[in-house]
Design a protein around this motif. Structure first.
Motif, PDB file in Angstrom:
ATOM      1  N   ASP A 157      44.061  41.841  47.285  1.00 55.92           N
ATOM      2  CA  ASP A 157      44.140  42.535  46.000  1.00 55.92           C
ATOM      3  C   ASP A 157      45.090  43.727  46.091  1.00 55.92           C
ATOM      4  O   ASP A 157      45.899  43.973  45.188  1.00 55.92           O
ATOM      5  CB  ASP A 157      42.765  43.048  45.568  1.00 55.92           C
ATOM      6  CG  ASP A 157      41.847  41.947  45.069  1.00 55.92           C
ATOM      7  OD1 ASP A 157      42.353  40.881  44.685  1.00 55.92           O
ATOM      8  OD2 ASP A 157      40.621  42.160  45.067  1.00 55.92           O
ATOM      9  N   ALA A 158      44.979  44.466  47.198  1.00 54.33           N
ATOM     10  CA  ALA A 158      45.814  45.656  47.379  1.00 54.33           C
ATOM     11  C   ALA A 158      47.283  45.286  47.450  1.00 54.33           C
ATOM     12  O   ALA A 158      48.139  45.941  46.830  1.00 54.33           O
ATOM     13  CB  ALA A 158      45.389  46.403  48.639  1.00 54.33           C
ATOM     14  N   ARG A 159      47.616  44.232  48.197  1.00 52.19           N
ATOM     15  CA  ARG A 159      49.014  43.837  48.317  1.00 52.19           C
ATOM     16  C   ARG A 159      49.573  43.334  46.982  1.00 52.19           C
ATOM     17  O   ARG A 159      50.733  43.578  46.645  1.00 52.19           O
ATOM     18  CB  ARG A 159      49.156  42.743  49.389  1.00 52.19           C
ATOM     19  CG  ARG A 159      48.628  43.106  50.769  1.00 52.19           C
ATOM     20  CD  ARG A 159      49.454  44.189  51.458  1.00 52.19           C
ATOM     21  NE  ARG A 159      49.109  45.540  51.016  1.00 52.19           N
ATOM     22  CZ  ARG A 159      48.065  46.236  51.497  1.00 52.19           C
ATOM     23  NH1 ARG A 159      47.249  45.699  52.389  1.00 52.19           N
ATOM     24  NH2 ARG A 159      47.844  47.455  51.072  1.00 52.19           N
ATOM     25  N   ILE A 160      48.753  42.624  46.223  1.00 57.60           N
ATOM     26  CA  ILE A 160      49.195  42.134  44.916  1.00 57.60           C
ATOM     27  C   ILE A 160      49.405  43.297  43.952  1.00 57.60           C
ATOM     28  O   ILE A 160      50.391  43.347  43.210  1.00 57.60           O
ATOM     29  CB  ILE A 160      48.187  41.110  44.357  1.00 57.60           C
ATOM     30  CG1 ILE A 160      48.296  39.803  45.150  1.00 57.60           C
ATOM     31  CG2 ILE A 160      48.423  40.853  42.873  1.00 57.60           C
ATOM     32  CD1 ILE A 160      47.249  38.770  44.800  1.00 57.60           C
ATOM     33  N   CYS A 190      41.395  38.827  38.523  1.00 56.84           N
ATOM     34  CA  CYS A 190      40.280  39.593  39.115  1.00 56.84           C
ATOM     35  C   CYS A 190      40.558  41.102  39.046  1.00 56.84           C
ATOM     36  O   CYS A 190      39.652  41.895  38.782  1.00 56.84           O
ATOM     37  CB  CYS A 190      40.063  39.168  40.565  1.00 56.84           C
ATOM     38  SG  CYS A 190      39.392  37.509  40.766  1.00 56.84           S
ATOM     39  N   LEU A 191      41.812  41.493  39.277  1.00 53.79           N
ATOM     40  CA  LEU A 191      42.172  42.910  39.175  1.00 53.79           C
ATOM     41  C   LEU A 191      42.009  43.415  37.747  1.00 53.79           C
ATOM     42  O   LEU A 191      41.559  44.543  37.531  1.00 53.79           O
ATOM     43  CB  LEU A 191      43.616  43.121  39.655  1.00 53.79           C
ATOM     44  CG  LEU A 191      43.844  43.060  41.164  1.00 53.79           C
ATOM     45  CD1 LEU A 191      45.333  42.976  41.482  1.00 53.79           C
ATOM     46  CD2 LEU A 191      43.225  44.263  41.853  1.00 53.79           C
ATOM     47  N   PHE A 192      42.372  42.584  36.769  1.00 52.78           N
ATOM     48  CA  PHE A 192      42.167  42.971  35.366  1.00 52.78           C
ATOM     49  C   PHE A 192      40.699  43.301  35.115  1.00 52.78           C
ATOM     50  O   PHE A 192      40.369  44.284  34.444  1.00 52.78           O
ATOM     51  CB  PHE A 192      42.597  41.846  34.425  1.00 52.78           C
ATOM     52  CG  PHE A 192      44.088  41.632  34.337  1.00 52.78           C
ATOM     53  CD1 PHE A 192      44.990  42.550  34.873  1.00 52.78           C
ATOM     54  CD2 PHE A 192      44.593  40.509  33.698  1.00 52.78           C
ATOM     55  CE1 PHE A 192      46.358  42.348  34.787  1.00 52.78           C
ATOM     56  CE2 PHE A 192      45.961  40.297  33.593  1.00 52.78           C
ATOM     57  CZ  PHE A 192      46.837  41.213  34.140  1.00 52.78           C
ATOM     58  N   ARG A 193      39.822  42.446  35.655  1.00 49.90           N
ATOM     59  CA  ARG A 193      38.382  42.655  35.431  1.00 49.90           C
ATOM     60  C   ARG A 193      37.896  43.906  36.159  1.00 49.90           C
ATOM     61  O   ARG A 193      37.117  44.687  35.607  1.00 49.90           O
ATOM     62  CB  ARG A 193      37.596  41.432  35.897  1.00 49.90           C
ATOM     63  CG  ARG A 193      37.714  40.223  34.974  1.00 49.90           C
ATOM     64  CD  ARG A 193      36.565  39.259  35.200  1.00 49.90           C
ATOM     65  NE  ARG A 193      36.548  38.739  36.563  1.00 49.90           N
ATOM     66  CZ  ARG A 193      37.128  37.603  36.948  1.00 49.90           C
ATOM     67  NH1 ARG A 193      37.783  36.866  36.056  1.00 49.90           N
ATOM     68  NH2 ARG A 193      37.066  37.198  38.195  1.00 49.90           N
ATOM     69  N   LYS A 194      38.327  44.089  37.404  1.00 51.02           N
ATOM     70  CA  LYS A 194      37.859  45.230  38.193  1.00 51.02           C
ATOM     71  C   LYS A 194      38.273  46.556  37.564  1.00 51.02           C
ATOM     72  O   LYS A 194      37.501  47.519  37.553  1.00 51.02           O
ATOM     73  CB  LYS A 194      38.401  45.145  39.624  1.00 51.02           C
ATOM     74  CG  LYS A 194      37.724  44.106  40.492  1.00 51.02           C
ATOM     75  CD  LYS A 194      38.334  44.083  41.896  1.00 51.02           C
ATOM     76  CE  LYS A 194      37.677  43.028  42.768  1.00 51.02           C
ATOM     77  NZ  LYS A 194      38.283  42.983  44.122  1.00 51.02           N
TER      78      LYS A 194
END
Length: 228
Positions: A157-160, A190-194
């Motif tokens: 997630d961090a790299r993306i 998933c990042l959008f949701r987080k």
């Protein structure tokens, strides 16, 4: 108006006093009792040498707990590098003072914004022997910043997130991370949701506002404290 000679005198009192007497010399100085003024004196390594009672109340610790620690330990990881550059400008003699709004982290692990003014203290010599930091009252309310004890991102997630913040599109990002295009899109969703955002532009903006991405760094870099 700040009385700079008085600040120099106070810093000399602090740095020349006995190390064990953390609770007396600065607190007894008249300037340290100025209403609403939070004050801390740092050595050349930015370690906390002395402070007034407002400082200890602001950060929720005693003199024994806070004196000797690096001042940058008390600020949010996302703003440490820019703040270190500002301090370096004082120590290297490129300026005598700076002012900035800093995201700090209190003893209860809550983040807050506080206006900071730092002065290089020379005491009549060219070399800086201390830095005096003055802080106004902390701004109340939720600043929306994630504190450094919350691991909210996986490594991928961090790299993306870093890639999106740098403007890298899906296909080259997938190639860089050895993922399929669908794999990248899954993690982006998933990042959008987080972070509770609707699109990539909002994702980057939100990540900076929360302190997940470092301020003043290129290429964009996620603060490692938030990676699981």
């Amino acid at each position: 108006m700040i009385n700079v000679p008085a600040l120099v005198g106070l810093a000399q009192n602090i740095t020349q006093g006995p190390k064990s007497d953390h609770a007396s010399s600065a607190v007894d100085h008249p300037l340290s009792h100025q209403s609403g003024l939070t004050m801390v004196c740092l050595d050349r390594n930015l370690a906390i040498q002395q402070a007034n009672q407002e400082f200890f109340r602001m950060f929720g610790g005693s003199s024994l707990e806070l004196c000797g620690r690096a001042f940058t330990d008390l600020v949010h990881p996302s703003v440490r590098q820019p703040l270190l550059r500002q301090f370096a400008s004082l120590l290297e003699g490129r300026r005598d003072r700076f002012a900035a709004d800093v995201i700090a982290v209190g003893g209860d692990d809550t983040a807050f914004t506080v206006p900071v003014t730092a002065f290089a203290v020379r005491g009549g010599t060219p070399d800086v022997f201390a830095i005096l930091v003055l802080m106004s009252e902390r701004e109340t309310g939720d600043v929306g910043v994630v504190t450094n004890r919350k691991k909210i991102l996986s490594e991928i997630d961090a790299r993306i997130l870093e890639g999106i913040a740098a403007g890298v599109s899906t296909v080259p990002l997938a190639s860089r991370l050895y993922l399929s295009r669908q794999g990248v899109e899954y993690h982006v969703t998933c990042l959008f949701r987080k972070l509770r955002v609707p699109n990539r532009a909002a994702l980057v903006s939100r990540a900076y506002s929360m302190g997940v991405l470092k301020v003043g760094t290129w290429p964009p870099k996620v603060v490692q404290d938030f990676v699981k």
